[in-house]
Design an enzyme around this catalytic site. Sequence first.
Site, PDB file in Angstrom:
ATOM      1  N   CYS A 199       0.854  -1.193   0.000  1.00 61.37           N
ATOM      2  CA  CYS A 199       0.000   0.000   0.000  1.00 61.37           C
ATOM      3  C   CYS A 199       0.892   1.246   0.000  1.00 61.37           C
ATOM      4  O   CYS A 199       2.022   1.207   0.493  1.00 61.37           O
ATOM      5  CB  CYS A 199      -0.854  -0.066   1.255  1.00 61.37           C
ATOM      6  SG  CYS A 199      -1.960   1.307   1.545  1.00 61.37           S
TER       7      CYS A 199
ATOM      8  N   SER B 234       0.645   3.641   1.914  1.00 63.41           N
ATOM      9  CA  SER B 234       0.936   4.013   3.304  1.00 63.41           C
ATOM     10  C   SER B 234       2.221   3.361   3.803  1.00 63.41           C
ATOM     11  O   SER B 234       2.916   3.918   4.650  1.00 63.41           O
ATOM     12  CB  SER B 234      -0.209   3.602   4.223  1.00 63.41           C
ATOM     13  OG  SER B 234      -1.396   4.188   3.793  1.00 63.41           O
TER      14      SER B 234
ATOM     15  N   HIS C  56       4.929   5.586   2.415  1.00 62.29           N
ATOM     16  CA  HIS C  56       4.988   6.855   3.155  1.00 62.29           C
ATOM     17  C   HIS C  56       5.555   6.638   4.554  1.00 62.29           C
ATOM     18  O   HIS C  56       6.228   7.508   5.095  1.00 62.29           O
ATOM     19  CB  HIS C  56       3.596   7.490   3.251  1.00 62.29           C
ATOM     20  CG  HIS C  56       3.051   7.959   1.931  1.00 62.29           C
ATOM     21  ND1 HIS C  56       3.778   8.761   1.070  1.00 62.29           N
ATOM     22  CD2 HIS C  56       1.867   7.748   1.313  1.00 62.29           C
ATOM     23  CE1 HIS C  56       3.043   9.015  -0.009  1.00 62.29           C
ATOM     24  NE2 HIS C  56       1.897   8.403   0.113  1.00 62.29           N
TER      25      HIS C  56
ATOM     26  N   HIS D 209       0.383  -3.486   6.702  1.00 64.26           N
ATOM     27  CA  HIS D 209      -0.857  -3.417   7.484  1.00 64.26           C
ATOM     28  C   HIS D 209      -1.996  -4.149   6.788  1.00 64.26           C
ATOM     29  O   HIS D 209      -3.048  -4.335   7.359  1.00 64.26           O
ATOM     30  CB  HIS D 209      -1.234  -1.958   7.764  1.00 64.26           C
ATOM     31  CG  HIS D 209      -1.362  -1.144   6.513  1.00 64.26           C
ATOM     32  ND1 HIS D 209      -0.275  -0.794   5.744  1.00 64.26           N
ATOM     33  CD2 HIS D 209      -2.443  -0.652   5.886  1.00 64.26           C
ATOM     34  CE1 HIS D 209      -0.703  -0.107   4.698  1.00 64.26           C
ATOM     35  NE2 HIS D 209      -2.000  -0.015   4.751  1.00 64.26           N
TER      36      HIS D 209
ATOM     37  N   CYS E  60      -7.661  -3.009   3.673  1.00 63.90           N
ATOM     38  CA  CYS E  60      -7.277  -1.595   3.603  1.00 63.90           C
ATOM     39  C   CYS E  60      -7.803  -0.942   2.339  1.00 63.90           C
ATOM     40  O   CYS E  60      -8.718  -0.134   2.373  1.00 63.90           O
ATOM     41  CB  CYS E  60      -5.759  -1.441   3.706  1.00 63.90           C
ATOM     42  SG  CYS E  60      -5.246   0.288   3.718  1.00 63.90           S
TER      43      CYS E  60
HETATM   44 ZN   LIG Z   1      -3.209   0.738   3.273  1.00 57.74          ZN
END
Ligand SMILES: [Zn+2]
Length: 368
Positions: free
Chosen positions: A39, A41, A44, A60, A168
Site C-alpha cells: 500500500c 501508506s 509513506h 498493514h 485496507c
Molecule cells: Zn493501506
Amino acid sequence: MKIKAALAREINQLTIEEIELDPPKADEVLVRMQAAGVCHSDLHTYRGELRARPPLVLGHEGAGIVEAVGENVTRIKPGDHIGVNWLPACETCPTCLSGRYNLCERFADTTFKAMLLDGTSRLRTRDGLTLKHMLSSATMSEYIVINEASAIPIPEDVPFEVAAVIGCAVATGVGAVINTAQARPGLPAAVIGCGGIGLSAIQGCKLIGCNPIIAVDVMDSKLEFARQLGATHTINAKETDVVEALQELARRGPEYVFDSVGSAATISQALQAARPGGTAVIVGLHAFQVDAPISSATLVLQNKRLLGSFVGSIRPRLDLPMLVELYRAGKLQLDELITKRYPLDDLPQAFDDMEAGKIARGVLVFNQ
Ligand SMILES: [Zn+2]
Ligand SMILES: [Zn+2]
C-alpha cells in the site's frame, strides 16, 4: 522465534532481514502469514511521512493462518484463516458506541504509535533494537503477533491475497462510497486517482449502480485498469482540465466525487467539480498534513458537502466480513484488482512498480 520481515530501521532505510518475534501474550494471536498487500501508506511510513516513525516492521494489509493463541482469546482458534484488521476498535469507548469504530479512542496511544494494544512491542532486531508494529499489525513478515481484535475470521474458500487487500484498499474505497457518501443509484460519480483505493471506489460506485462512473488519473495504464473494473469514462488529468471535463460528462458535475489522492490540487478539484448540492469525499492521504484552499462560494452558495473518509468509515467487524461476502457473491472483482505477486525479498520492486503505475495492487505472498 526467528522470522524474516521487511523493516525500516531508520527513515528511508528499507531492509528485509531476520528478526526476533516474541510469543503472543494474553488477548493476542500468532499468525503464519500467507499474503500481505503493498500500500502507499507503507511507502509513506518508511519514508517518515506519516505519524508512526521507524524503527518498525512495515505492512498493514495481510492474511494468514492462526498458529497459536494467548490466554483469554475466545473468538479465534489455531487453524482459523484470518484477514488482518488494522483498526482494532475497543467497541466500548464513547466514540465506538456512537458507531464510529474507525475513530476509536485507543488508536492514538497504540495503533498510530505503531504498538500493540497493550502499548508494547513483540519485535526486535538480532542486535537488540526494539521494532514497532506498523498500525498494530506489521504484516510484511513471515509471522505476526496481533491482538485478537485485529484478526477477522474468513471462510477458507477466500484467497489470502483477496482477504489481505480487503483490509485496507477495498475497505477504504468501497467504504467511502457506501458508508461515507451513502451513494444512491443512478447518479453520476467520479473517482480521482486510480490506485488500489481509487479502483476500489470505482467498484463501490458500480456496486451501488452509479452512472456514469468517471475515472481520473495522470497515467493511461491506471485508466486502463479503471475501465476494466467499472469506469464508463476516463480522463487523463495531464491532458485535460479535470473540472471542465467532469462538468461536461455529468450535467453540472458528478453527484459524488471521490478523491483518492488527497493533494491540495485534487481536494480543490473534487469540491469544484461536484454538482451543486453534490458531495466531495476526500479519501486519500497524500501526506500527513495537506492544506487545500476551499472556496466558500462553492461550498456555501452551491450547498456542497465536503466529507473526509478515514478507511471508508468502516465498522471493521461488521464491514470486513460484508466485503468478503460481496466478493464471494461476485459483486467485487478483487482477483482482477491484484495484478502482481512478489516474494517478500522483492518488496523494493513492488514499491517501484506501484509508483510507476504498472500494477493495480501488488501483494507479497509467503509460500509457507
Ligand atoms: Zn493501506
Ligand atoms: Zn473504542
